[in-house]
Design a protein around this motif. Structure first.
Motif, PDB file in Angstrom:
ATOM      1  N   ARG A   1      13.723 -11.402  98.928  1.00 37.17           N
ATOM      2  CA  ARG A   1      14.942 -12.247  98.860  1.00 37.17           C
ATOM      3  C   ARG A   1      15.671 -12.326 100.101  1.00 37.17           C
ATOM      4  O   ARG A   1      15.722 -11.262 100.667  1.00 37.17           O
ATOM      5  N   THR A   2      16.022 -13.520 100.316  1.00 39.81           N
ATOM      6  CA  THR A   2      16.617 -13.877 101.700  1.00 39.81           C
ATOM      7  C   THR A   2      17.765 -14.723 101.406  1.00 39.81           C
ATOM      8  O   THR A   2      17.859 -15.598 100.258  1.00 39.81           O
ATOM      9  N   ASN A   3      18.863 -14.610 102.364  1.00 40.98           N
ATOM     10  CA  ASN A   3      19.920 -15.724 102.071  1.00 40.98           C
ATOM     11  C   ASN A   3      20.441 -16.476 103.270  1.00 40.98           C
ATOM     12  O   ASN A   3      21.548 -16.798 103.606  1.00 40.98           O
ATOM     13  N   SER A   4      19.356 -16.565 104.210  1.00 39.86           N
ATOM     14  CA  SER A   4      19.300 -17.063 105.265  1.00 39.86           C
ATOM     15  C   SER A   4      19.816 -18.380 105.290  1.00 39.86           C
ATOM     16  O   SER A   4      19.254 -19.184 104.560  1.00 39.86           O
ATOM     17  N   PRO A   5      20.908 -19.318 106.118  1.00 42.49           N
ATOM     18  CA  PRO A   5      21.254 -20.457 106.073  1.00 42.49           C
ATOM     19  C   PRO A   5      20.256 -21.145 107.091  1.00 42.49           C
ATOM     20  O   PRO A   5      19.992 -20.958 108.171  1.00 42.49           O
ATOM     21  N   ALA A   6      19.676 -22.089 106.324  1.00 36.89           N
ATOM     22  CA  ALA A   6      18.527 -22.712 106.840  1.00 36.89           C
ATOM     23  C   ALA A   6      18.386 -24.281 106.652  1.00 36.89           C
ATOM     24  O   ALA A   6      18.904 -24.517 105.537  1.00 36.89           O
ATOM     25  N   ARG A   7      17.762 -25.141 107.316  1.00 38.19           N
ATOM     26  CA  ARG A   7      17.458 -26.499 106.920  1.00 38.19           C
ATOM     27  C   ARG A   7      16.070 -26.507 106.506  1.00 38.19           C
ATOM     28  O   ARG A   7      15.145 -26.309 107.268  1.00 38.19           O
ATOM     29  N   HIS A   8      15.960 -26.750 105.385  1.00 36.33           N
ATOM     30  CA  HIS A   8      14.726 -26.643 104.771  1.00 36.33           C
ATOM     31  C   HIS A   8      13.915 -27.882 104.876  1.00 36.33           C
ATOM     32  O   HIS A   8      14.517 -28.929 104.693  1.00 36.33           O
ATOM     33  N   ARG A   9      12.746 -27.949 105.129  1.00 31.26           N
ATOM     34  CA  ARG A   9      11.861 -29.040 105.077  1.00 31.26           C
ATOM     35  C   ARG A   9      11.622 -29.656 103.623  1.00 31.26           C
ATOM     36  O   ARG A   9      11.670 -29.079 102.930  1.00 31.26           O
TER      37      ARG A   9
ATOM     38  N   THR B   1      10.792 -23.956 110.603  1.00 30.58           N
ATOM     39  CA  THR B   1      10.318 -24.935 109.663  1.00 30.58           C
ATOM     40  C   THR B   1       8.607 -24.910 109.852  1.00 30.58           C
ATOM     41  O   THR B   1       7.971 -25.155 109.059  1.00 30.58           O
ATOM     42  N   CYS B   2       8.215 -24.826 111.175  1.00 27.17           N
ATOM     43  CA  CYS B   2       6.774 -24.737 111.355  1.00 27.17           C
ATOM     44  C   CYS B   2       6.250 -23.674 110.631  1.00 27.17           C
ATOM     45  O   CYS B   2       4.945 -23.742 110.103  1.00 27.17           O
ATOM     46  N   LEU B   3       6.661 -22.399 110.735  1.00 23.70           N
ATOM     47  CA  LEU B   3       6.209 -21.305 110.087  1.00 23.70           C
ATOM     48  C   LEU B   3       6.016 -21.758 108.389  1.00 23.70           C
ATOM     49  O   LEU B   3       5.137 -21.273 107.834  1.00 23.70           O
ATOM     50  N   ASP B   4       7.014 -22.128 107.702  1.00 30.36           N
ATOM     51  CA  ASP B   4       7.193 -22.593 106.572  1.00 30.36           C
ATOM     52  C   ASP B   4       6.033 -23.637 106.102  1.00 30.36           C
ATOM     53  O   ASP B   4       5.203 -23.435 105.129  1.00 30.36           O
ATOM     54  N   ALA B   5       5.933 -24.602 107.004  1.00 27.63           N
ATOM     55  CA  ALA B   5       4.998 -25.598 106.898  1.00 27.63           C
ATOM     56  C   ALA B   5       3.326 -24.813 106.603  1.00 27.63           C
ATOM     57  O   ALA B   5       2.702 -25.489 105.620  1.00 27.63           O
ATOM     58  N   ALA B   6       3.327 -24.128 107.727  1.00 29.68           N
ATOM     59  CA  ALA B   6       1.844 -23.272 107.634  1.00 29.68           C
ATOM     60  C   ALA B   6       1.779 -22.611 106.427  1.00 29.68           C
ATOM     61  O   ALA B   6       0.737 -22.582 105.866  1.00 29.68           O
ATOM     62  N   LEU B   7       2.846 -21.898 105.947  1.00 31.55           N
ATOM     63  CA  LEU B   7       2.583 -21.051 104.856  1.00 31.55           C
ATOM     64  C   LEU B   7       2.367 -22.038 103.414  1.00 31.55           C
ATOM     65  O   LEU B   7       1.604 -21.779 102.909  1.00 31.55           O
ATOM     66  N   GLU B   8       3.236 -22.868 103.260  1.00 29.68           N
ATOM     67  CA  GLU B   8       3.176 -23.824 102.360  1.00 29.68           C
ATOM     68  C   GLU B   8       2.156 -24.692 102.080  1.00 29.68           C
ATOM     69  O   GLU B   8       1.572 -24.924 101.231  1.00 29.68           O
ATOM     70  N   GLY B   9       1.563 -24.964 103.248  1.00 33.99           N
ATOM     71  CA  GLY B   9       0.232 -25.755 103.350  1.00 33.99           C
ATOM     72  C   GLY B   9      -0.745 -24.824 103.340  1.00 33.99           C
ATOM     73  O   GLY B   9      -2.081 -25.613 103.317  1.00 33.99           O
ATOM     74  N   GLY B  10      -0.871 -23.728 103.358  1.00 33.36           N
ATOM     75  CA  GLY B  10      -1.985 -22.842 103.315  1.00 33.36           C
ATOM     76  C   GLY B  10      -2.684 -22.911 104.703  1.00 33.36           C
ATOM     77  O   GLY B  10      -3.931 -22.693 104.790  1.00 33.36           O
TER      78      GLY B  10
END
Length: 186
Positions: free
Chosen positions: A4-12, A63-72
């Motif tokens: 769980r995280t509560n980090s304020p972020a701008r999500h893709r 955002t780059c890390l999220d894109a890499a994880l979400e895109g496999g």
């Protein structure tokens, strides 16, 4: 285990690749970057160090890390992490529960969600009185499916309330009755 995280972020948003224009790894006339730097062989430690150094300066690193994880995406250095460093994150991605993503979805943003985050969106929407039609729009499901999700949520909350309201059965000596206390064979 759920992370769980509560980090304020701008999500893709879904299908959004505009963040790439802000990436430090994008080669420009004034900032020539060799793309091969981000795809080193395991023993090319200088390239790895250079790529990670550039990533640390990047305004869209998360955002780059999220894109890499979400895109496999398992190749190269993404979000400042090597393939090996991202591997555990890939394995745990389905269990990620980031409440900032949940809140962004409830607010109407098209955000990539994990299964755990989708469940949290349903629960939060139910608790806040979001209509089934709106939930269907937020999760991009049919209204019938949204109704089913709300029925399941109602049942789960009802059963949870029943569990917290019930008192343990006790025998005459004050001990909690087990299976044998109901006259069943031991």
């Amino acid at each position: 285990m759920t992370t769980r995280t509560n980090s304020p972020a701008r999500h893709r948003s879904l299908g959004d690749h505009t963040w790439q224009d802000q990436a430090v790894c994008q080669s420009t006339e004034y900032n020539p970057v060799d793309p091969e730097t981000f795809f080193p062989k395991p023993d090319e430690t200088d390239k790895i160090a250079t790529a990670k150094s550039l990533c640390r300066q990047c305004p869209v690193r998360q955002t780059c890390l999220d894109a890499a994880l979400e895109g496999g995406d398992t190749d190269g250095i993404r979000g400042g992490m090597t393939e090996e460093e991202r591997r555990p994150l890939h394995e745990r991605l389905a269990h990620r529960l980031d409440y900032s993503r949940v809140n962004a979805t409830i607010a109407g943003r098209d955000v990539h969600l994990t299964k755990a985050e989708r469940r949290a969106v349903v629960h939060a929407a139910y608790r806040h009185g979001v209509t089934e039609q709106r939930l269907a729009t937020l999760l991009k499901v049919t209204e019938e499916h949204a109704q089913k999700l709300y029925r399941e949520t109602r049942r789960a909350l009802r059963n949870l309330n029943l569990d917290t309201q019930s008192t343990p059965l006790a025998g005459s000596d004050g001990e909690r009755l087990g299976r044998d206390g109901f006259g069943t064979a031991a």
